[in-house]
Design a protein around this motif. Structure first.
Motif, PDB file in Angstrom:
ATOM      1  N   ARG A 190       0.713  -1.275   0.191  1.00 13.63           N
ATOM      2  CA  ARG A 190      -0.098  -0.060   0.253  1.00 13.63           C
ATOM      3  C   ARG A 190       0.555   1.294   0.338  1.00 13.63           C
ATOM      4  N   GLY A 191       1.911   0.698  -0.205  1.00 23.15           N
ATOM      5  CA  GLY A 191       3.049   2.211   0.067  1.00 23.15           C
ATOM      6  C   GLY A 191       3.635   2.696   0.929  1.00 23.15           C
ATOM      7  N   VAL A 192       3.704   2.335   1.805  1.00 24.97           N
ATOM      8  CA  VAL A 192       4.702   2.194   3.506  1.00 24.97           C
ATOM      9  C   VAL A 192       5.767   2.059   2.882  1.00 24.97           C
ATOM     10  N   ALA A 193       6.672   3.110   3.189  1.00 26.02           N
ATOM     11  CA  ALA A 193       8.557   2.850   3.111  1.00 26.02           C
ATOM     12  C   ALA A 193       8.706   2.092   4.178  1.00 26.02           C
ATOM     13  N   VAL A 194       9.629   1.427   4.072  1.00 25.21           N
ATOM     14  CA  VAL A 194      10.256   0.596   5.578  1.00 25.21           C
ATOM     15  C   VAL A 194      11.812   0.767   5.111  1.00 25.21           C
ATOM     16  N   VAL A 195      12.380   1.320   6.030  1.00 26.82           N
ATOM     17  CA  VAL A 195      13.449   1.306   6.710  1.00 26.82           C
ATOM     18  C   VAL A 195      13.897   0.061   7.329  1.00 26.82           C
ATOM     19  N   ALA A 196      15.126  -0.043   6.398  1.00 25.46           N
ATOM     20  CA  ALA A 196      15.914  -1.977   7.007  1.00 25.46           C
ATOM     21  C   ALA A 196      17.149  -0.924   8.704  1.00 25.46           C
ATOM     22  N   HIS A 197      16.620  -1.814   9.765  1.00 26.84           N
ATOM     23  CA  HIS A 197      17.404  -0.701  10.889  1.00 26.84           C
ATOM     24  C   HIS A 197      18.655  -2.029  11.248  1.00 26.84           C
ATOM     25  N   GLY A 198      20.290  -1.824  10.967  1.00 23.58           N
ATOM     26  CA  GLY A 198      20.950  -2.742  11.484  1.00 23.58           C
ATOM     27  C   GLY A 198      20.894  -2.776  12.972  1.00 23.58           C
ATOM     28  N   THR A 199      21.353  -3.714  13.209  1.00 25.60           N
ATOM     29  CA  THR A 199      22.051  -3.691  14.470  1.00 25.60           C
ATOM     30  C   THR A 199      23.230  -4.662  15.185  1.00 25.60           C
ATOM     31  N   ARG A 200      23.646  -5.800  14.089  1.00 28.54           N
ATOM     32  CA  ARG A 200      24.577  -6.703  14.644  1.00 28.54           C
ATOM     33  C   ARG A 200      26.235  -6.501  13.906  1.00 28.54           C
ATOM     34  N   LEU A 201      26.518  -5.333  12.739  1.00 30.12           N
ATOM     35  CA  LEU A 201      27.919  -4.786  12.057  1.00 30.12           C
ATOM     36  C   LEU A 201      28.663  -4.504  12.730  1.00 30.12           C
ATOM     37  N   SER A 202      28.696  -4.105  14.105  1.00 24.02           N
ATOM     38  CA  SER A 202      29.409  -3.774  15.228  1.00 24.02           C
ATOM     39  C   SER A 202      30.669  -2.590  14.166  1.00 24.02           C
ATOM     40  N   LEU A 203      30.616  -1.693  13.797  1.00 17.96           N
ATOM     41  CA  LEU A 203      30.826  -0.530  12.737  1.00 17.96           C
ATOM     42  C   LEU A 203      31.682   0.112  13.538  1.00 17.96           C
ATOM     43  N   GLY A 204      31.960  -0.004  14.902  1.00 13.81           N
ATOM     44  CA  GLY A 204      33.159   0.538  15.841  1.00 13.81           C
ATOM     45  C   GLY A 204      34.260  -0.510  16.536  1.00 13.81           C
ATOM     46  N   GLY A 205      34.113  -1.413  16.173  1.00 17.74           N
ATOM     47  CA  GLY A 205      35.040  -2.479  16.351  1.00 17.74           C
ATOM     48  C   GLY A 205      35.969  -2.808  15.665  1.00 17.74           C
TER      49      GLY A 205
ATOM     50  N   TYR B  21      29.797  -0.728  18.729  1.00 13.23           N
ATOM     51  CA  TYR B  21      30.674  -1.847  19.103  1.00 13.23           C
ATOM     52  C   TYR B  21      29.762  -3.382  19.738  1.00 13.23           C
ATOM     53  N   VAL B  22      29.452  -4.570  18.716  1.00 13.09           N
ATOM     54  CA  VAL B  22      28.942  -6.026  19.794  1.00 13.09           C
ATOM     55  C   VAL B  22      29.804  -6.758  19.435  1.00 13.09           C
ATOM     56  N   ARG B  23      31.064  -6.967  19.195  1.00 14.10           N
ATOM     57  CA  ARG B  23      32.496  -7.423  19.153  1.00 14.10           C
ATOM     58  C   ARG B  23      33.021  -7.503  19.690  1.00 14.10           C
ATOM     59  N   ALA B  24      34.533  -8.424  20.146  1.00 16.55           N
ATOM     60  CA  ALA B  24      35.706  -8.548  20.258  1.00 16.55           C
ATOM     61  C   ALA B  24      35.765 -10.193  20.928  1.00 16.55           C
ATOM     62  N   ASP B  25      37.295 -10.034  20.027  1.00 14.81           N
ATOM     63  CA  ASP B  25      37.913 -11.556  20.289  1.00 14.81           C
ATOM     64  C   ASP B  25      37.072 -12.491  19.827  1.00 14.81           C
TER      65      ASP B  25
ATOM     66  N   LEU C  62      24.829  -3.379  22.305  1.00 17.66           N
ATOM     67  CA  LEU C  62      25.214  -1.685  21.783  1.00 17.66           C
ATOM     68  C   LEU C  62      26.387  -1.487  22.523  1.00 17.66           C
ATOM     69  N   LEU C  63      27.296  -1.341  22.563  1.00 22.69           N
ATOM     70  CA  LEU C  63      28.768  -1.023  23.400  1.00 22.69           C
ATOM     71  C   LEU C  63      29.564  -0.053  22.843  1.00 22.69           C
ATOM     72  N   PRO C  64      29.505   1.581  23.655  1.00 22.03           N
ATOM     73  CA  PRO C  64      29.991   2.971  23.467  1.00 22.03           C
ATOM     74  C   PRO C  64      32.128   2.975  22.471  1.00 22.03           C
ATOM     75  N   ILE C  65      31.952   3.316  21.706  1.00 19.60           N
ATOM     76  CA  ILE C  65      33.513   3.382  21.395  1.00 19.60           C
ATOM     77  C   ILE C  65      33.817   4.722  22.247  1.00 19.60           C
ATOM     78  N   PRO C  66      35.725   4.685  21.863  1.00 15.20           N
ATOM     79  CA  PRO C  66      36.115   6.419  22.344  1.00 15.20           C
ATOM     80  C   PRO C  66      35.843   7.118  21.332  1.00 15.20           C
ATOM     81  N   ARG C  67      35.709   8.260  21.799  1.00 14.64           N
ATOM     82  CA  ARG C  67      35.740   9.484  20.603  1.00 14.64           C
ATOM     83  C   ARG C  67      36.906  10.153  20.265  1.00 14.64           C
ATOM     84  N   SER C  68      38.453   9.125  19.992  1.00 17.87           N
ATOM     85  CA  SER C  68      39.308   9.328  20.035  1.00 17.87           C
ATOM     86  C   SER C  68      39.700   8.856  18.198  1.00 17.87           C
ATOM     87  N   ARG C  69      40.575  10.088  18.424  1.00 18.16           N
ATOM     88  CA  ARG C  69      41.403  10.196  16.166  1.00 18.16           C
ATOM     89  C   ARG C  69      41.341   8.765  15.975  1.00 18.16           C
ATOM     90  N   ASP C  70      41.619   7.400  17.103  1.00 17.72           N
ATOM     91  CA  ASP C  70      41.772   6.225  15.997  1.00 17.72           C
ATOM     92  C   ASP C  70      40.588   5.602  16.057  1.00 17.72           C
TER      93      ASP C  70
END
Length: 272
Positions: free
Chosen positions: A51-66, A96-100, A107-115
């Motif tokens: 019926r024309g409702v737009a649907v946005v896909a919302h990811g939760t597990r990429l771990s972009l900040g890992g 980030y959501v995974r390490a080692d 969902l875990l926070p990443i440091p706001r650092s240059r690296d």
């Protein structure tokens, strides 16, 4: 911003409330958890798309900040969900959501650092190269922060968006939670955010426990968040906003009242 321009108020689609969402007469868009739509369109969502409702896909597990390399299968899954749903854009978290090899389940926070910023930029660009649509990035609500931050959150976000040309998913509830828990000034931070890059906004409720405000998505939207909704609607070219509810679903009359309160705060027609 034109990705969801004119779409107004939406809601997070969840299987538990699919009948309620399908019955909203003025609904023009919604958001679905991408990991639930990587193989097929969830039952009940297909009629909304028809019926024309737009649907946005919302990811939760990429771990972009890992710091670990992105998992190609998860990136491909987000792209596939976007294709199946016909999404005008996708979104993911700055976290980030995974390490080692260990999955945090949160969902875990990443440091706001240059690296950390450099790693995040590289990861976002890798994902953008695989996606069929633009991506919006969402800052999370963090109960704890890393010490010795090199950027304020608005500075960090501005450089991230400048370097990736991504959009911002502004979670107004997260903005309120972080300000409350870390002694920030919500209006001052809002004034420094790149509001011209906002693709859409989340609105949600939370509760206080042990002296901290928890962004639960299972409680009603508090008045303070609704006041911020009104402020954002006045300051930015009216971005689309959506109610994010992930459990403890109230009776339909209460859910309707919450949607109406968000629409009223933003100065929009009600979708109910």
């Amino acid at each position: 911003m034109t990705l969801l321009a004119g779409r107004g108020l939406g809601i997070g689609w969840r299987p538990e409330i699919h009948s309620y969402v399908a019955g909203l007469p003025g609904l023009r868009w919604c958001e679905v958890i991408a990991e639930s739509a990587q193989h097929s369109v969830p039952a009940g969502l297909d009629s909304l798309i028809a019926r024309g409702v737009a649907v946005v896909a919302h990811g939760t597990r990429l771990s972009l900040g890992g710091a670990e390399p992105l998992q190609p299968g998860r990136v491909a899954g987000l792209a596939k969900a976007a294709e199946l749903l016909g999404s005008p854009l996708v979104s993911e978290h700055i976290a980030y959501v995974r390490a080692d090899g260990t999955e945090a389940g949160h969902l875990l926070p990443i440091p706001r650092s240059r690296d950390a910023l450099d790693v995040l930029v590289d990861n976002v660009k890798q994902v953008q190269a695989e996606l069929p649509v633009p991506i919006a990035l969402e800052p999370i609500a963090a109960l704890l922060e890393w010490p010795n931050q090199q950027f304020t959150e608005p500075q960090f976000l501005t450089e991230l968006l400048d370097r990736t040309n991504a959009y911002l998913l502004l979670d107004i509830a997260n903005l309120y939670a972080n300000a409350r828990n870390h002694g920030r000034d919500t209006l001052a931070e809002l004034a420094e955010l790149p509001l011209d890059r906002v693709a859409y906004c989340h609105v949600a409720g939370g509760s206080e426990s042990a002296g901290l405000y928890h962004d639960t998505h299972t409680d009603p939207t508090p008045p303070e968040v609704l006041e911020l909704v009104a402020t954002v609607a006045r300051r930015a070219s009216p971005p689309a906003m959506m109610l994010e509810r992930d459990g403890n679903y109230p009776p339909a009359v209460e859910l309707t009242a919450e949607l109406d309160s968000i629409a009223d705060a933003a100065g929009w027609d009600r979708i109910t």
